[in-house]
Design an enzyme around this catalytic site. Structure first.
Site, mmCIF file in Angstrom:
data_model
loop_
_atom_site.group_PDB
_atom_site.id
_atom_site.type_symbol
_atom_site.label_atom_id
_atom_site.label_comp_id
_atom_site.label_asym_id
_atom_site.label_seq_id
_atom_site.Cartn_x
_atom_site.Cartn_y
_atom_site.Cartn_z
ATOM 1 N N THR A 124 60.851 50.909 108.340
ATOM 2 C CA THR A 124 59.645 50.280 107.802
ATOM 3 C C THR A 124 59.102 49.203 108.750
ATOM 4 O O THR A 124 59.859 48.580 109.499
ATOM 5 C CB THR A 124 60.001 49.655 106.438
ATOM 6 O OG1 THR A 124 58.940 48.811 106.020
ATOM 7 C CG2 THR A 124 61.269 48.813 106.482
ATOM 8 N N ASP A 125 57.810 48.936 108.616
ATOM 9 C CA ASP A 125 57.204 47.819 109.359
ATOM 10 C C ASP A 125 57.668 46.469 108.800
ATOM 11 O O ASP A 125 57.504 45.435 109.455
ATOM 12 C CB ASP A 125 55.672 47.915 109.323
ATOM 13 C CG ASP A 125 55.076 47.983 107.924
ATOM 14 O OD1 ASP A 125 55.828 47.861 106.937
ATOM 15 O OD2 ASP A 125 53.833 48.153 107.820
ATOM 16 N N GLU A 126 58.252 46.483 107.587
ATOM 17 C CA GLU A 126 58.645 45.204 106.964
ATOM 18 C C GLU A 126 59.748 44.484 107.738
ATOM 19 O O GLU A 126 59.949 43.291 107.550
ATOM 20 C CB GLU A 126 59.110 45.425 105.521
ATOM 21 C CG GLU A 126 58.005 45.912 104.634
ATOM 22 C CD GLU A 126 58.258 45.684 103.150
ATOM 23 O OE1 GLU A 126 59.130 44.891 102.782
ATOM 24 O OE2 GLU A 126 57.539 46.322 102.358
ATOM 25 N N TYR A 150 65.458 43.662 100.811
ATOM 26 C CA TYR A 150 65.162 45.045 101.224
ATOM 27 C C TYR A 150 64.939 45.120 102.732
ATOM 28 O O TYR A 150 65.592 45.895 103.435
ATOM 29 C CB TYR A 150 63.923 45.583 100.490
ATOM 30 C CG TYR A 150 63.302 46.793 101.157
ATOM 31 C CD1 TYR A 150 63.963 48.020 101.161
ATOM 32 C CD2 TYR A 150 62.067 46.718 101.815
ATOM 33 C CE1 TYR A 150 63.414 49.138 101.802
ATOM 34 C CE2 TYR A 150 61.513 47.822 102.448
ATOM 35 C CZ TYR A 150 62.191 49.028 102.439
ATOM 36 O OH TYR A 150 61.649 50.130 103.079
ATOM 37 N N LYS A 154 67.115 46.996 105.679
ATOM 38 C CA LYS A 154 66.588 48.030 106.577
ATOM 39 C C LYS A 154 66.762 47.581 108.034
ATOM 40 O O LYS A 154 67.115 48.372 108.903
ATOM 41 C CB LYS A 154 65.106 48.303 106.284
ATOM 42 C CG LYS A 154 64.816 49.008 104.982
ATOM 43 C CD LYS A 154 65.363 50.426 104.871
ATOM 44 C CE LYS A 154 64.650 51.438 105.731
ATOM 45 N NZ LYS A 154 65.148 52.818 105.481
HETATM 46 P P1 NAD Z 1 62.253 56.468 97.335
HETATM 47 O O1 NAD Z 1 62.783 55.230 96.736
HETATM 48 O O2 NAD Z 1 61.148 57.198 96.643
HETATM 49 O O3 NAD Z 1 63.447 57.540 97.481
HETATM 50 C C1 NAD Z 1 64.695 57.196 97.997
HETATM 51 C C2 NAD Z 1 65.624 58.390 97.788
HETATM 52 O O4 NAD Z 1 66.899 58.057 98.354
HETATM 53 C C3 NAD Z 1 65.870 58.748 96.315
HETATM 54 O O5 NAD Z 1 65.797 60.145 96.143
HETATM 55 C C4 NAD Z 1 67.282 58.241 96.052
HETATM 56 O O6 NAD Z 1 67.964 58.971 95.057
HETATM 57 C C5 NAD Z 1 67.918 58.418 97.431
HETATM 58 N N1 NAD Z 1 69.069 57.547 97.659
HETATM 59 C C6 NAD Z 1 69.153 56.202 97.419
HETATM 60 N N2 NAD Z 1 70.380 55.756 97.754
HETATM 61 C C7 NAD Z 1 71.072 56.827 98.234
HETATM 62 C C8 NAD Z 1 72.378 57.003 98.753
HETATM 63 N N3 NAD Z 1 73.245 55.975 98.849
HETATM 64 N N4 NAD Z 1 72.756 58.237 99.163
HETATM 65 C C9 NAD Z 1 71.900 59.291 99.061
HETATM 66 N N5 NAD Z 1 70.664 59.184 98.560
HETATM 67 C C10 NAD Z 1 70.243 57.963 98.165
HETATM 68 O O7 NAD Z 1 61.893 56.134 98.845
HETATM 69 P P2 NAD Z 1 60.543 56.386 99.672
HETATM 70 O O8 NAD Z 1 59.527 55.436 99.233
HETATM 71 O O9 NAD Z 1 60.255 57.824 99.713
HETATM 72 O O10 NAD Z 1 61.033 55.901 101.120
HETATM 73 C C11 NAD Z 1 61.744 56.789 101.956
HETATM 74 C C12 NAD Z 1 62.184 56.036 103.199
HETATM 75 O O11 NAD Z 1 61.053 55.554 103.889
HETATM 76 C C13 NAD Z 1 63.064 54.819 102.933
HETATM 77 O O12 NAD Z 1 64.039 54.773 103.942
HETATM 78 C C14 NAD Z 1 62.114 53.647 103.057
HETATM 79 O O13 NAD Z 1 62.795 52.501 103.494
HETATM 80 C C15 NAD Z 1 61.158 54.153 104.111
HETATM 81 N N6 NAD Z 1 59.780 53.638 104.043
HETATM 82 C C16 NAD Z 1 59.102 53.677 102.858
HETATM 83 C C17 NAD Z 1 57.768 53.284 102.831
HETATM 84 C C18 NAD Z 1 56.949 53.340 101.561
HETATM 85 O O14 NAD Z 1 55.810 52.902 101.555
HETATM 86 N N7 NAD Z 1 57.481 53.859 100.465
HETATM 87 C C19 NAD Z 1 57.146 52.835 104.018
HETATM 88 C C20 NAD Z 1 57.891 52.783 105.203
HETATM 89 C C21 NAD Z 1 59.202 53.209 105.205
HETATM 90 O O1 DAU Z 2 55.417 48.382 104.499
HETATM 91 C C1 DAU Z 2 56.298 49.425 104.171
HETATM 92 C C2 DAU Z 2 56.939 49.150 102.831
HETATM 93 O O2 DAU Z 2 55.948 49.373 101.841
HETATM 94 C C3 DAU Z 2 58.151 50.033 102.551
HETATM 95 O O3 DAU Z 2 59.156 49.734 103.484
HETATM 96 C C4 DAU Z 2 58.683 49.825 101.128
HETATM 97 O O4 DAU Z 2 59.727 50.731 100.851
HETATM 98 C C5 DAU Z 2 57.554 50.054 100.160
HETATM 99 O O5 DAU Z 2 57.991 49.764 98.839
HETATM 100 C C6 DAU Z 2 56.352 49.195 100.509
HETATM 101 O O6 DAU Z 2 56.634 47.803 100.265
HETATM 102 P P1 DAU Z 2 55.525 46.837 99.633
HETATM 103 O O7 DAU Z 2 56.193 45.653 99.098
HETATM 104 O O8 DAU Z 2 54.398 46.640 100.576
HETATM 105 O O9 DAU Z 2 55.007 47.822 98.456
HETATM 106 P P2 DAU Z 2 54.624 47.560 96.940
HETATM 107 O O10 DAU Z 2 53.918 48.779 96.458
HETATM 108 O O11 DAU Z 2 55.768 47.053 96.149
HETATM 109 O O12 DAU Z 2 53.555 46.379 97.041
HETATM 110 C C7 DAU Z 2 52.365 46.525 97.793
HETATM 111 C C8 DAU Z 2 51.573 45.232 97.674
HETATM 112 O O13 DAU Z 2 51.108 45.108 96.323
HETATM 113 C C9 DAU Z 2 52.403 43.988 97.928
HETATM 114 O O14 DAU Z 2 51.602 43.023 98.581
HETATM 115 C C10 DAU Z 2 52.787 43.495 96.530
HETATM 116 C C11 DAU Z 2 51.605 43.915 95.690
HETATM 117 N N1 DAU Z 2 51.923 44.268 94.301
HETATM 118 C C12 DAU Z 2 52.897 45.192 94.073
HETATM 119 C C13 DAU Z 2 53.239 45.549 92.784
HETATM 120 C C14 DAU Z 2 54.351 46.547 92.533
HETATM 121 C C15 DAU Z 2 51.208 43.714 93.244
HETATM 122 O O15 DAU Z 2 50.289 42.893 93.448
HETATM 123 N N2 DAU Z 2 51.551 44.044 91.967
HETATM 124 C C16 DAU Z 2 52.551 44.947 91.689
HETATM 125 O O16 DAU Z 2 52.834 45.211 90.508
#
Ligand code: NAD
Ligand code: DAU
Length: 337
Positions: A124-126, A150, A154
């Site tokens: 992630t960019d985070e 989180y 990562k």
């Molecule tokens: P998600 O939370 O939807 O899914 C995560 C999956 O991993 C689930 O199916 C869960 O059951 C599985 N899992 C969790 N712990 C596990 C373990 N110990 N062993 C095996 N499986 C396990 O996640 P997502 O939003 O699809 O994100 C996928 C990846 O991308 C993550 O690594 C996250 O850090 C990264 N990422 C997410 C975002 C975003 O915006 N969602 C952005 C950048 C990077």
């Molecule tokens: O940048 C990549 C990341 O993006 C991933 O690594 C994470 O897995 C993914 O969850 C996401 O993180 P964010 O914290 O950016 O996503 P989230 O959807 O939780 O929140 C997006 C923005 O919206 C953030 O500034 C918080 C705000 N927010 C979020 C929720 C859930 C609200 O204002 N209200 C809310 O209820």
């Protein structure tokens, strides 16, 4: 090609599995997933009988589970598995360390032992911390400065990947992506939470004033980025995945409200997230220049498609928005204005 996808029952992992099975009919996929609250085999219903797809229930932090999934070996491990929600990490960090650090280490050990030829770490960019305006950007060289449990977890996994490359020449590639959006995202993240709340005529909790911004990538564009990295990326390299599509939370909120024909009275400004990063902005020039990828989905089109998907798949998300889940939000956000 034989690919071990971890976390394939989650949001982006399931989108990637579908993408690969459709695009490469001769590739084989093994999906290793622990099925946490975020893992949902319904995400893969349409492909579960594909002869090139196998599901293995297990934990990436357990060597025996990883070995069982790898069987005779694989060409590549793509690690999507993670605890991924920032708010949950603030409430309860432990699972994040177990999966995002220790799980990554366990997979790296398997690759180091030659059980797979290479690994792609989906990150992630985070990990870079935050930017203060939309013109600052994270590059691949930006120093890690994570804010939440989180992102610190990562970062731990990514640093371990880097250490394995430098120390053992374990062939691993790390990616840092901006925020994903699209179908099958668990309704706790901003876009699916707001869309599904509004479809239920409920209020939407904007943290603080909503001026924080994120950079957004549509599922298909992220899948294509990983496809490019899988086929053309080099071991030991790091690739940022970004679109330069940066939007304040309040802008997205207003787009969703407008699309669903709701007015701003549905907005509830709740307590801000502790340690909330103001902005994320990714420089994707390396991926574009070296691997020839570019994002193709216009944000408004992708967001409209996403909203339509949630409108048409109520049965998918309704059961995820359980009573416990509602209580979690009430307790941690809605009541803390
Ligand atoms: P998600 O939370 O939807 O899914 C995560 C999956 O991993 C689930 O199916 C869960 O059951 C599985 N899992 C969790 N712990 C596990 C373990 N110990 N062993 C095996 N499986 C396990 O996640 P997502 O939003 O699809 O994100 C996928 C990846 O991308 C993550 O690594 C996250 O850090 C990264 N990422 C997410 C975002 C975003 O915006 N969602 C952005 C950048 C990077
Ligand atoms: O940048 C990549 C990341 O993006 C991933 O690594 C994470 O897995 C993914 O969850 C996401 O993180 P964010 O914290 O950016 O996503 P989230 O959807 O939780 O929140 C997006 C923005 O919206 C953030 O500034 C918080 C705000 N927010 C979020 C929720 C859930 C609200 O204002 N209200 C809310 O209820």
């Amino acid at each position: 090609m034989k690919i071990l996808v971890t976390g394939g029952a989650g949001f982006m992992g399931s989108n990637f599995i579908r993408y690969v099975l459709n695009k490469y009919p001769d590739y084989k996929i093994i999906n290793l997933d622990k099925l946490t609250y975020a893992g949902n085999l319904e995400n893969l219903r349409d492909i579960e009988n594909n002869p090139n797809y196998t599901f293995v229930k297990g934990d990436i932090a357990k060597t025996e589970d990883v070995d069982r999934a790898l069987g005779e070996g694989a060409d590549v491990v793509i690690n999507y598995a993670a605890e991924s929600h920032v708010d949950r990490s603030i409430l309860s960090p432990r699972a994040f360390l177990d999966t995002d650090i220790f799980g990554t280490y366990t997979l790296l050990e398997a690759v180091r032992a030659g059980k797979a030829k290479k690994m792609i770490q989906i990150s992630t960019d985070e990990v870079f911390g935050m930017v203060h305006n939309v013109n600052e950007e994270f590059t691949e060289e930006t120093k890690f400065d994570p804010s939440s449990p989180y992102s610190a977890s990562k970062a731990g996994g990514d640093l371990m990947a880097n250490a394995y490359w430098r120390t053992y020449k374990t062939p691993v590639i790390v990616t840092h992506s901006c925020n994903f959006y699209g179908a099958y995202q668990y309704p706790e993240k901003l876009i699916p939470l707001f869309v599904t709340n509004l479809l239920e005529n409920k209020k939407i909790p904007v943290y603080g004033e909503g001026n924080q911004f994120r950079e957004w990538i549509f599922t298909e564009d992220h899948c294509r980025a990983i496809d490019a990295i899988l086929h053309k990326g080099e071991a030991g390299e790091v690739y940022n995945i970004g679109t330069r599509n940066r939007k304040a939370n309040i802008e997205i909120t207003k787009f969703i409200l407008n699309y669903l024909g709701k007015d701003e009275s549905y907005i509830e400004h709740v307590a801000d997230r502790p340690g909330h990063d103001f902005g994320y902005a990714v420089n994707p020039d390396k991926l574009i220049g070296k691997l020839g990828w570019k994002p193709e989905t216009n944000f408004e089109d992708g967001l409209a498609e996403t909203i339509e998907w949630y409108k048409n798949n109520e049965s998918w998300w309704k059961k995820l928005k359980s009573k416990e889940y509602q209580e979690y939000y009430e307790k941690n956000y809605a009541s803390k204005k």
